[in-house]
Enzyme design. Structure first.
Site, PDB file in Angstrom:
ATOM      1  N   LYS A 248      17.369   7.378  40.336  1.00 46.71           N
ATOM      2  CA  LYS A 248      17.171   5.942  40.219  1.00 46.71           C
ATOM      3  C   LYS A 248      18.377   5.355  39.496  1.00 46.71           C
ATOM      4  CE  LYS A 248      15.516   1.805  39.580  1.00 46.71           C
ATOM      5  NZ  LYS A 248      15.443   0.824  40.696  1.00 46.71           N
ATOM      6  N   PHE A 249      18.955   4.310  40.048  1.00 40.65           N
ATOM      7  CA  PHE A 249      20.060   3.619  39.395  1.00 40.65           C
ATOM      8  C   PHE A 249      19.536   2.375  38.694  1.00 40.65           C
ATOM      9  CE2 PHE A 249      22.311   6.182  42.447  1.00 40.65           C
ATOM     10  CZ  PHE A 249      23.464   6.536  41.768  1.00 40.65           C
TER      11      PHE A 249
ATOM     12  N   ALA B 143       8.643   2.542  47.681  1.00 36.98           N
ATOM     13  CA  ALA B 143       8.921   3.978  47.597  1.00 36.98           C
ATOM     14  C   ALA B 143       9.315   4.531  48.961  1.00 36.98           C
ATOM     15  CB  ALA B 143       7.702   4.714  47.046  1.00 36.98           C
TER      16      ALA B 143
ATOM     17  N   CYS C 284      25.728  14.675  29.400  1.00 35.29           N
ATOM     18  CA  CYS C 284      25.796  15.816  28.497  1.00 35.29           C
ATOM     19  C   CYS C 284      27.007  16.646  28.870  1.00 35.29           C
ATOM     20  CB  CYS C 284      24.519  16.640  28.612  1.00 35.29           C
ATOM     21  SG  CYS C 284      24.550  18.034  27.508  1.00 35.29           S
ATOM     22  N   SER C 285      27.843  16.899  27.863  1.00 36.46           N
ATOM     23  CA  SER C 285      29.126  17.519  28.164  1.00 36.46           C
ATOM     24  C   SER C 285      29.099  19.037  28.004  1.00 36.46           C
ATOM     25  CB  SER C 285      30.210  16.902  27.272  1.00 36.46           C
ATOM     26  OG  SER C 285      29.766  16.792  25.942  1.00 36.46           O
TER      27      SER C 285
ATOM     28  N   CYS D 256      28.336  28.092  21.210  1.00 36.81           N
ATOM     29  CA  CYS D 256      27.841  29.465  21.097  1.00 36.81           C
ATOM     30  C   CYS D 256      28.179  30.042  19.711  1.00 36.81           C
ATOM     31  CB  CYS D 256      28.451  30.342  22.204  1.00 36.81           C
ATOM     32  SG  CYS D 256      27.529  30.289  23.768  1.00 36.81           S
TER      33      CYS D 256
ATOM     34  N   GLN E  61      21.101  15.913  19.411  1.00 39.96           N
ATOM     35  CA  GLN E  61      21.922  15.214  18.431  1.00 39.96           C
ATOM     36  C   GLN E  61      21.038  14.401  17.493  1.00 39.96           C
ATOM     37  OE1 GLN E  61      25.560  13.245  19.652  1.00 39.96           O
ATOM     38  NE2 GLN E  61      25.218  13.852  21.779  1.00 39.96           N
TER      39      GLN E  61
ATOM     40  N   HIS F  83      23.080  30.728  25.388  1.00 39.03           N
ATOM     41  CA  HIS F  83      23.768  29.721  26.183  1.00 39.03           C
ATOM     42  C   HIS F  83      23.031  29.428  27.491  1.00 39.03           C
ATOM     43  CE1 HIS F  83      27.364  27.450  27.383  1.00 39.03           C
ATOM     44  NE2 HIS F  83      27.262  28.005  28.580  1.00 39.03           N
TER      45      HIS F  83
ATOM     46  N   HIS G 133      21.160  21.913  23.196  1.00 32.50           N
ATOM     47  CA  HIS G 133      21.406  21.230  21.924  1.00 32.50           C
ATOM     48  C   HIS G 133      20.965  19.775  22.002  1.00 32.50           C
ATOM     49  CE1 HIS G 133      24.848  19.672  24.189  1.00 32.50           C
ATOM     50  NE2 HIS G 133      25.032  18.768  23.243  1.00 32.50           N
TER      51      HIS G 133
ATOM     52  N   ASN H 173      20.390  14.659  25.079  1.00 34.09           N
ATOM     53  CA  ASN H 173      20.857  14.355  26.433  1.00 34.09           C
ATOM     54  C   ASN H 173      20.922  15.678  27.158  1.00 34.09           C
ATOM     55  OD1 ASN H 173      21.333  11.588  25.983  1.00 34.09           O
ATOM     56  ND2 ASN H 173      23.327  12.028  25.082  1.00 34.09           N
TER      57      ASN H 173
ATOM     58  N   HIS I 210      24.976  24.216  26.829  1.00 29.13           N
ATOM     59  CA  HIS I 210      24.319  24.964  25.748  1.00 29.13           C
ATOM     60  C   HIS I 210      23.184  24.106  25.185  1.00 29.13           C
ATOM     61  CE1 HIS I 210      24.674  28.283  22.700  1.00 29.13           C
ATOM     62  NE2 HIS I 210      23.768  27.487  22.165  1.00 29.13           N
TER      63      HIS I 210
ATOM     64  N   CYS J  53      32.408  28.319  25.209  1.00 29.11           N
ATOM     65  CA  CYS J  53      31.478  27.265  24.794  1.00 29.11           C
ATOM     66  C   CYS J  53      31.643  26.986  23.304  1.00 29.11           C
ATOM     67  CB  CYS J  53      30.043  27.704  25.085  1.00 29.11           C
ATOM     68  SG  CYS J  53      28.799  26.682  24.262  1.00 29.11           S
TER      69      CYS J  53
HETATM   70  O1  LIG Z   1      18.966  -2.408  46.827  1.00 31.05           O
HETATM   71  P1  LIG Z   1      19.846  -1.186  46.849  1.00 31.05           P
HETATM   72  O2  LIG Z   1      21.323  -1.531  46.880  1.00 31.05           O
HETATM   73  O3  LIG Z   1      19.449  -0.191  47.893  1.00 31.05           O
HETATM   74  O4  LIG Z   1      19.563  -0.474  45.444  1.00 31.05           O
HETATM   75  C1  LIG Z   1      20.333  -0.594  44.285  1.00 31.05           C
HETATM   76  O5  LIG Z   1      20.204  -1.877  43.670  1.00 31.05           O
HETATM   77  C2  LIG Z   1      18.909  -2.220  43.180  1.00 31.05           C
HETATM   78  C3  LIG Z   1      19.016  -3.549  42.443  1.00 31.05           C
HETATM   79  O6  LIG Z   1      19.939  -3.500  41.365  1.00 31.05           O
HETATM   80  C4  LIG Z   1      18.350  -1.135  42.253  1.00 31.05           C
HETATM   81  O7  LIG Z   1      17.002  -1.425  41.953  1.00 31.05           O
HETATM   82  C5  LIG Z   1      18.432   0.254  42.905  1.00 31.05           C
HETATM   83  O8  LIG Z   1      18.033   1.230  41.966  1.00 31.05           O
HETATM   84  C6  LIG Z   1      19.869   0.499  43.353  1.00 31.05           C
HETATM   85  O9  LIG Z   1      19.981   1.770  43.971  1.00 31.05           O
HETATM   86  O1  LIG Z   2      28.044  12.920  22.193  1.00 30.71           O
HETATM   87  P1  LIG Z   2      28.268  13.357  23.600  1.00 30.71           P
HETATM   88  O2  LIG Z   2      27.217  14.314  24.103  1.00 30.71           O
HETATM   89  O3  LIG Z   2      29.659  13.862  23.858  1.00 30.71           O
HETATM   90  O4  LIG Z   2      28.155  12.015  24.467  1.00 30.71           O
HETATM   91  C1  LIG Z   2      27.010  11.583  25.139  1.00 30.71           C
HETATM   92  O5  LIG Z   2      25.978  11.111  24.264  1.00 30.71           O
HETATM   93  C2  LIG Z   2      26.297   9.967  23.459  1.00 30.71           C
HETATM   94  C3  LIG Z   2      25.042   9.563  22.706  1.00 30.71           C
HETATM   95  O6  LIG Z   2      23.965   9.257  23.567  1.00 30.71           O
HETATM   96  C4  LIG Z   2      26.818   8.810  24.333  1.00 30.71           C
HETATM   97  O7  LIG Z   2      27.307   7.780  23.474  1.00 30.71           O
HETATM   98  C5  LIG Z   2      27.943   9.261  25.248  1.00 30.71           C
HETATM   99  O8  LIG Z   2      28.291   8.186  26.125  1.00 30.71           O
HETATM  100  C6  LIG Z   2      27.463  10.467  26.072  1.00 30.71           C
HETATM  101  O9  LIG Z   2      28.487  10.908  26.935  1.00 30.71           O
END
Ligand SMILES: O=P(O)(O)O[C@H]1O[C@H](CO)[C@@H](O)[C@H](O)[C@H]1O
Ligand SMILES: O=P(O)(O)O[C@H]1O[C@H](CO)[C@@H](O)[C@H](O)[C@H]1O
Lengths: 350, 350
Positions: free
Chosen positions: B313-314, B29, B162-163, B55, B170, B115, B168, B155, B166, B52
């Site tokens: 977090k990625f 962390a 989320c596009s 709406c 699904q 909205h 909502h 979402n 508003h 929107c």
């Molecule tokens: O190690 P990095 O490049 O800083 O971090 C990236 O890769 C990692 C491994 O896929 C992930 O856990 C992290 O969330 C991402 O930001």
């Molecule tokens: O339906 P939306 O809100 O346009 O789209 C969003 O939710 C969907 C369901 O989780 C996903 O498949 C889409 O990738 C996301 O952009």
């Protein structure tokens, strides 16, 4: 096309490597997009950046200094998610909670001293050196008795959480086989026991015969959009010869892998004329000391972009709670990738 | 703390609901962040936006016009990923490729005509009306013979794809049980067969006893950070009484769910003093016409933020190819969420 409704009707496809399913909605590629539009990071970088912790000779966050490396450079991650000396421990409660200490090693692999290049822009000889490094790392880490799985991967681009544009990948090696390769272990093993052949050898032969999803190929490797692809332009790179890991590749096959990677990654960059973001990584045999004739070396490439350099696919609500969903079909994606040039757009005469 | 090394040593924890594992790296962390910093979308929106498509009274992309609704409003998604009239079809090749046409219905649920509000900012009575709509939709869609699973989700925020801001959610209802609830089916069924109790009833009792990961609770529902949480501030909302779906909730329990949702979502907004992005959704019994005493209604909340309003977090390379990985422990996350006010920051005196 194998069955014409696959190009029109919502359907699910099975991933033979994991046993899981993906929902395909071919008609949905036409929906308008009103959501997040990504910004594209500036593309001109210097060959050397004095503030980059991966450039040769620079100091890293942990305080250590990089050597003045001229080809590739590998070091232990200064902020490793796994540590080699984690004490052995486990804890459970009522059979419902279960935790185990996990030993491991996290490394960073710099692909080049050049801050301004990416794997796609290195020449094939330089990529071949990266293949050699990956092979040696898999050998060295896998030989440690506590390491049963070696995950080699690259996160490329800010969209993929990559915190530094200097060309580099990572290796996380650990005590147990993680969820994803474990699923592939089970599917490949069951297939091998039944047929005596690797699942991916038969799958590759089938794809070559159907000729709908191949992107590019050479004598040793094939890149294709798998039938069960989740990400819009996901690809799978498979060795023609069934080998369990990088270790068994011949010299010519290593060259073949470097050549195929170059050609595939250039196509990706050419798709939207940007340095294409992705996460990619090899899946190969566990290093648990047992033979793994059922394992067939492959590389997954998972790129997030959907319609343009700025519009990505979000794997969110339905995908997190239900199953992955895609709009454009794998066949459409393969056709687009196949049609692209193998000369990098930056190298093309204007 | 149950075992002190869980707060210090890298380890893996098992998800009792899916049988899969998550890697926890408590020491990590502290690593510095040099990657993508998200921008926070402007937070002042008008109560009504003429552009929107959600709406009241406005025209949608498909051309239809919304009624002048005053509470909630449900309609069929104009760009549905699933279609009710998909012709029956399946296709296989060599036992390796397998595809099935999938019938289904996708709906959009507007939570409010306003909205400028979110679920967290609606009053409990308005949230209770949303609970009623979810229940009726689950009943109606689940009663259709071709629908075996109803996925209700939201979402929220641009970060979660989320596009439209508003408020909502699904609903995607379909012919087969998707990957994620299927894993939970198997785990819950095995547990119920062995013990005669639902997995989540015993898990909830254990969490209440250990008292390390509870965020907030009322007489009918409990919100906690699950022992196996993947996302930094992921939570799980569990009904105290083991019921398979929303259908079995009493009037008082529906009120309890609305109350708990309000309190949990306000805490989330207060964490970084922004409208907190997340994907959330219920997992409940399949609607396949069979009794499901093993199923225990719950809601997953998956928020992407890690350290601040702009640092997420990625789930990329290692996570996509190996297994999910987290830095901050679930216990640390629960302690932070628990300490927050249940008065929304926008409502607090300056
Ligand atoms: O190690 P990095 O490049 O800083 O971090 C990236 O890769 C990692 C491994 O896929 C992930 O856990 C992290 O969330 C991402 O930001
Ligand atoms: O339906 P939306 O809100 O346009 O789209 C969003 O939710 C969907 C369901 O989780 C996903 O498949 C889409 O990738 C996301 O952009």
């Amino acid at each position: 096309m194998e069955a014409s409704w696959l190009a029109e009707t919502p359907h699910r496809r099975r991933n033979a490597l994991t046993g899981e399913w993906v929902l395909v909605s071919p008609h949905r590629a036409r929906r308008p997009w009103q959501g997040l539009v990504e910004s594209i990071p500036a593309e001109t970088r210097p060959a050397y950046d004095s503030t980059c912790y991966l450039c040769p000779g620079n100091a890293r966050a942990g305080g250590r200094r990089n050597p003045p490396y001229t080809e590739t450079f590998v070091f232990d991650n200064d902020f490793a998610a796994l540590q080699p000396d984690a004490p052995e421990a486990h804890w459970t409660a009522d059979g419902l909670l279960e935790a185990h200490a996990e030993r491991g090693i996290c490394r960073v692999v710099c692909f080049s001293p050049r801050h301004d290049l990416t794997l796609a822009e290195l020449d094939v000889a330089a990529i071949r050196r990266v293949v050699d490094v990956w092979t040696e790392q898999y050998r060295e880490l896998g030989a440690r008795p506590e390491i049963r799985y070696v995950q080699i991967f690259e996160n490329k681009g800010e969209l993929m959480g990559c915190s530094n544009p200097h060309p580099h990948g990572q290796i996380w090696a650990q005590e147990t086989i993680p969820n994803e390769p474990l699923k592939e272990c089970r599917q490949q093993q069951a297939y091998f026991e039944r047929t005596g052949r690797t699942l991916l050898a038969d799958y590759l032969a089938l794809e070559l015969r159907l000729d709908q999803r191949i992107v590019c190929a050479n004598d040793h490797f094939v890149a294709l959009v798998p039938f069960w692809a989740v990400w819009p332009f996901e690809t799978l790179v498979i060795s023609r010869r069934p080998v369990p890991s990088l270790l068994e590749l011949t010299d010519a096959e290593r060259d073949g892998l470097a050549d195929l990677l170059k050609r595939l990654l250039v196509r990706y960059d050419n798709l939207f004329q940007i340095s294409f973001p992705y996460s990619a990584g090899f899946h190969q045999a566990p290093t648990d000391g047992r033979p793994h004739p059922e394992w067939h070396l492959h590389l997954h490439v998972y790129p997030p972009l959907l319609r343009s350099a700025t519009i990505r696919k979000f794997m969110v609500g339905y995908e997190m709670l239900g199953m992955p969903q895609r709009d454009l079909t794998p066949e459409m994606a393969a056709a687009r990738l196949r049609a692209l040039s193998e000369v990098h757009y930056r190298m093309q005469p204007a």
